[in-house]
Design a protein around this motif. Structure first.
Motif, PDB file in Angstrom:
ATOM      1  N   SER A 128       8.632  38.964  -3.810  1.00 53.17           N
ATOM      2  CA  SER A 128       8.277  38.748  -2.624  1.00 53.17           C
ATOM      3  C   SER A 128       7.398  37.778  -2.037  1.00 53.17           C
ATOM      4  N   PRO A 129       7.801  36.645  -2.446  1.00 53.06           N
ATOM      5  CA  PRO A 129       7.033  35.333  -2.575  1.00 53.06           C
ATOM      6  C   PRO A 129       6.463  35.093  -1.047  1.00 53.06           C
ATOM      7  N   PRO A 130       5.369  34.234  -1.236  1.00 50.80           N
ATOM      8  CA  PRO A 130       4.499  33.884  -0.003  1.00 50.80           C
ATOM      9  C   PRO A 130       5.653  33.023   0.850  1.00 50.80           C
ATOM     10  N   PRO A 131       5.184  32.849   2.093  1.00 50.88           N
ATOM     11  CA  PRO A 131       5.763  31.935   3.117  1.00 50.88           C
ATOM     12  C   PRO A 131       6.107  30.607   2.634  1.00 50.88           C
ATOM     13  N   GLY A 132       7.187  29.847   2.755  1.00 53.99           N
ATOM     14  CA  GLY A 132       7.233  28.551   2.235  1.00 53.99           C
ATOM     15  C   GLY A 132       7.719  28.336   0.736  1.00 53.99           C
ATOM     16  N   ALA A 133       7.790  29.654   0.104  1.00 50.19           N
ATOM     17  CA  ALA A 133       8.321  29.780  -1.355  1.00 50.19           C
ATOM     18  C   ALA A 133       9.250  30.650  -1.515  1.00 50.19           C
ATOM     19  N   ASN A 134      10.007  30.734  -2.520  1.00 48.59           N
ATOM     20  CA  ASN A 134      10.900  31.623  -2.807  1.00 48.59           C
ATOM     21  C   ASN A 134      10.634  32.009  -4.581  1.00 48.59           C
ATOM     22  N   GLY A 135      11.734  32.517  -4.961  1.00 48.88           N
ATOM     23  CA  GLY A 135      11.421  32.887  -6.402  1.00 48.88           C
ATOM     24  C   GLY A 135      11.611  31.682  -7.351  1.00 48.88           C
ATOM     25  N   GLU A 136      11.872  30.743  -6.852  1.00 47.30           N
ATOM     26  CA  GLU A 136      12.373  29.291  -7.774  1.00 47.30           C
ATOM     27  C   GLU A 136      11.386  28.436  -7.582  1.00 47.30           C
ATOM     28  N   TRP A 137      10.903  28.241  -6.479  1.00 50.47           N
ATOM     29  CA  TRP A 137       9.743  27.003  -6.447  1.00 50.47           C
ATOM     30  C   TRP A 137       9.320  27.122  -4.944  1.00 50.47           C
ATOM     31  N   VAL A 167       9.272  25.744  -1.588  1.00 43.80           N
ATOM     32  CA  VAL A 167      10.119  24.874  -0.950  1.00 43.80           C
ATOM     33  C   VAL A 167       9.744  24.290   0.251  1.00 43.80           C
ATOM     34  N   ASP A 168       8.329  24.815   0.890  1.00 45.59           N
ATOM     35  CA  ASP A 168       7.871  24.016   2.305  1.00 45.59           C
ATOM     36  C   ASP A 168       6.547  24.338   2.030  1.00 45.59           C
ATOM     37  N   ALA A 169       5.625  23.159   1.452  1.00 42.49           N
ATOM     38  CA  ALA A 169       4.329  23.185   1.374  1.00 42.49           C
ATOM     39  C   ALA A 169       3.766  23.080   2.604  1.00 42.49           C
ATOM     40  N   GLU A 170       4.131  22.637   3.867  1.00 40.33           N
ATOM     41  CA  GLU A 170       3.498  22.748   5.153  1.00 40.33           C
ATOM     42  C   GLU A 170       3.707  23.981   5.661  1.00 40.33           C
ATOM     43  N   ARG A 171       4.609  24.933   5.489  1.00 35.81           N
ATOM     44  CA  ARG A 171       4.561  26.129   5.820  1.00 35.81           C
ATOM     45  C   ARG A 171       3.738  27.074   4.938  1.00 35.81           C
ATOM     46  N   LEU A 172       3.551  26.832   3.761  1.00 35.69           N
ATOM     47  CA  LEU A 172       2.687  27.592   2.970  1.00 35.69           C
ATOM     48  C   LEU A 172       1.185  27.601   3.352  1.00 35.69           C
ATOM     49  N   VAL A 173       0.752  26.166   3.678  1.00 29.85           N
ATOM     50  CA  VAL A 173      -0.388  25.966   3.777  1.00 29.85           C
ATOM     51  C   VAL A 173      -0.817  26.287   5.291  1.00 29.85           C
ATOM     52  N   SER A 174       0.152  26.317   6.103  1.00 33.83           N
ATOM     53  CA  SER A 174      -0.171  26.975   7.498  1.00 33.83           C
ATOM     54  C   SER A 174      -0.193  28.444   7.437  1.00 33.83           C
ATOM     55  N   ALA A 175       0.289  29.062   6.422  1.00 34.82           N
ATOM     56  CA  ALA A 175       0.200  30.536   6.270  1.00 34.82           C
ATOM     57  C   ALA A 175      -1.252  30.869   5.770  1.00 34.82           C
ATOM     58  N   HIS A 176      -1.312  30.069   4.770  1.00 37.25           N
ATOM     59  CA  HIS A 176      -2.701  30.092   4.225  1.00 37.25           C
ATOM     60  C   HIS A 176      -3.948  29.921   5.423  1.00 37.25           C
ATOM     61  N   GLU A 177      -3.948  28.994   5.925  1.00 36.10           N
ATOM     62  CA  GLU A 177      -4.894  28.808   7.181  1.00 36.10           C
ATOM     63  C   GLU A 177      -4.802  29.803   8.186  1.00 36.10           C
ATOM     64  N   SER A 178      -3.777  30.194   8.337  1.00 34.99           N
ATOM     65  CA  SER A 178      -3.640  31.625   9.559  1.00 34.99           C
ATOM     66  C   SER A 178      -4.253  32.738   8.767  1.00 34.99           C
ATOM     67  N   ALA A 179      -3.993  33.089   7.561  1.00 30.35           N
ATOM     68  CA  ALA A 179      -4.487  34.282   6.898  1.00 30.35           C
ATOM     69  C   ALA A 179      -5.889  34.273   6.967  1.00 30.35           C
ATOM     70  N   LEU A 180      -6.511  33.054   6.542  1.00 33.95           N
ATOM     71  CA  LEU A 180      -7.941  33.152   6.362  1.00 33.95           C
ATOM     72  C   LEU A 180      -8.804  32.921   7.869  1.00 33.95           C
ATOM     73  N   GLU A 181      -7.943  32.762   9.104  1.00 33.75           N
ATOM     74  CA  GLU A 181      -8.512  32.766  10.333  1.00 33.75           C
ATOM     75  C   GLU A 181      -9.165  34.150  10.529  1.00 33.75           C
ATOM     76  N   SER A 182      -9.097  35.128  10.268  1.00 35.28           N
ATOM     77  CA  SER A 182      -9.352  36.509  10.467  1.00 35.28           C
ATOM     78  C   SER A 182     -10.026  37.242   9.183  1.00 35.28           C
ATOM     79  N   GLU A 183     -10.357  36.284   8.295  1.00 35.23           N
ATOM     80  CA  GLU A 183     -11.026  36.847   7.185  1.00 35.23           C
ATOM     81  C   GLU A 183     -12.182  36.151   6.551  1.00 35.23           C
ATOM     82  N   PRO A 184     -13.419  36.700   6.310  1.00 33.80           N
ATOM     83  CA  PRO A 184     -14.271  35.923   5.600  1.00 33.80           C
ATOM     84  C   PRO A 184     -13.900  35.636   4.089  1.00 33.80           C
ATOM     85  N   TYR A 185     -14.451  34.264   3.739  1.00 35.04           N
ATOM     86  CA  TYR A 185     -13.928  34.007   2.488  1.00 35.04           C
ATOM     87  C   TYR A 185     -14.891  32.934   1.922  1.00 35.04           C
TER      88      TYR A 185
END
Length: 373
Positions: A43-52, A54-72
């Protein structure tokens, strides 16, 4: 396979800081447990699949969105194995603790020359204020209001750098691993890269299902007459609490500024006493003129005190530049009527103690009619 477009290598410019700052609660102590996972059960992350990826911009955008509401906590390290002339590959470290609208940061290493400070420093930001100290001599500044908050800019620059790396080569899936109880999807790249000034890239990305990039690490081989192998590591870890004001800020003069049509009031709420004789720089401006000058505190300003500052005149020095003449009193309003009504003007107050330089500008100065107790 498709090759995603690369961003400029400039986005990979170093961030820096000091090891040992903001210790990681789990990172480093948690063990990774590799697991062989079939493509169908992923069940891969946004912007990726079971092979590679596929979309680095979408992946990093999901990374930033997930961290907006979390201390890290975040650590970025750049480690060249050789002495390299290019400032893009200087030895450096950045560590940060982010959350709840606040952030603490520390940067050290040769690569710190690329940031606004130009020197290793530690900093903290909250609301519209930012405080930082140079590590060499522990001289400090605190700004509120207009000044650009470079700490948030430095932290915000990390995600584009990761996107640069992830976009520069094919990151292929290679199963999963478990770190501190969290399943992470492993994507690996090895070989040529489209990064400017880089010949080869070898890197691994560990990403959770939400898209948080827990680790992006590897090496690059630079090109040119002074080529080098450079190690890099970007780490992010969720933590339970946001940062709190650090101890080094305890003696910071905690001031607020209010104004009405006849005066500016500086209130002292704690921290270092501001001694008598301190020069307070006052500035006012509108669409056509700018004026500045200094007034001297006749008495010390301590917790609970208020300095009442009036602008008695504006002297035209050249063009639209004006010199301010003013007056200051402690704990009693001035009886001197100001020469100008500056209610609708932009204002600024600045002062300096032995250790701290304090600036309160623009939006941090409130009119009395809008202030709260």
């Amino acid at each position: 396979m498709r090759r995603l477009p690369a961003l400029l290598l400039a986005l990979l410019v170093l961030t820096s800081g000091c090891s040992g700052f903001l210790p990681w609660t789990d990172s480093g102590s948690g063990e990774e447990t590799p697991t062989a996972t079939s493509t169908g059960s992923l069940s891969p992350p946004p912007g990726a699949n079971g092979e590679w990826i596929v979309d680095a911009e979408r992946l990093v955008s999901a990374h930033e969105s997930a961290l907006e509401s979390e201390p890290y906590r975040m650590t970025v390290r750049i480690r060249p194995r050789q002495d390299v002339g290019s400032r893009n590959w200087m030895n450096s470290t950045l560590t940060a603790h982010v959350g709840g609208g606040r952030a603490g940061i520390r940067e050290t290493g040769e690569g710190v020359v690329v940031n606004k400070m130009g020197n290793p420093y530690r900093g903290y930001t909250w609301n519209d204020s930012v405080a930082w100290c140079r590590l060499a001599d522990d001289t400090c500044r605190v700004n509120s209001g207009w000044d650009s908050n470079f700490i948030r800019q430095r932290i915000g620059s990390v995600a584009p750098r990761m996107k640069t790396i992830l976009s520069s080569a094919d990151f292929l899936a290679n199963g999963t691993t478990v770190r501190n109880g969290t399943k992470l999807y492993r994507y690996e790249a090895s070989g040529s890269s489209t990064l400017e000034g880089v010949e080869t890239l070898s890197a691994t990305a560990l990403v959770d299902e939400r898209g948080i990039i827990h680790d992006l690490s590897g090496t690059v081989q630079t090109t040119g007459t002074r080529s080098a192998t450079v190690e890099f590591d970007y780490q992010h870890e969720l933590v339970s609490n946001p940062p709190t004001p650090p101890k080094w800020m305890d003696d910071r003069p905690r001031l607020t500024v209010q104004r009405n049509e006849s005066e500016v009031t500086v209130e002292h709420h704690g921290g270092k006493r501001i001694p008598a004789g301190t020069n307070v720089r006052v500035s006012v401006s509108n669409d056509t003129i700018f004026g500045s000058g200094t007034v001297q505190l006749p008495k010390s300003l301590e917790k609970g005190d208020a300095a009442h500052i009036t602008v008695t005149s504006l002297e035209d020095t050249e063009g639209h530049s004006y010199r301010i003449t003013g007056n200051a009193t402690i704990n009693r309003p001035s009886s001197i009527n100001p020469a100008i009504n500056h209610t609708k003007w932009a204002s600024g107050i600045g002062l300096r103690t032995e250790r701290w330089r304090v600036s309160i500008l623009g939006s941090a100065i409130r009119n009395d009619s809008n202030s709260t107790a």
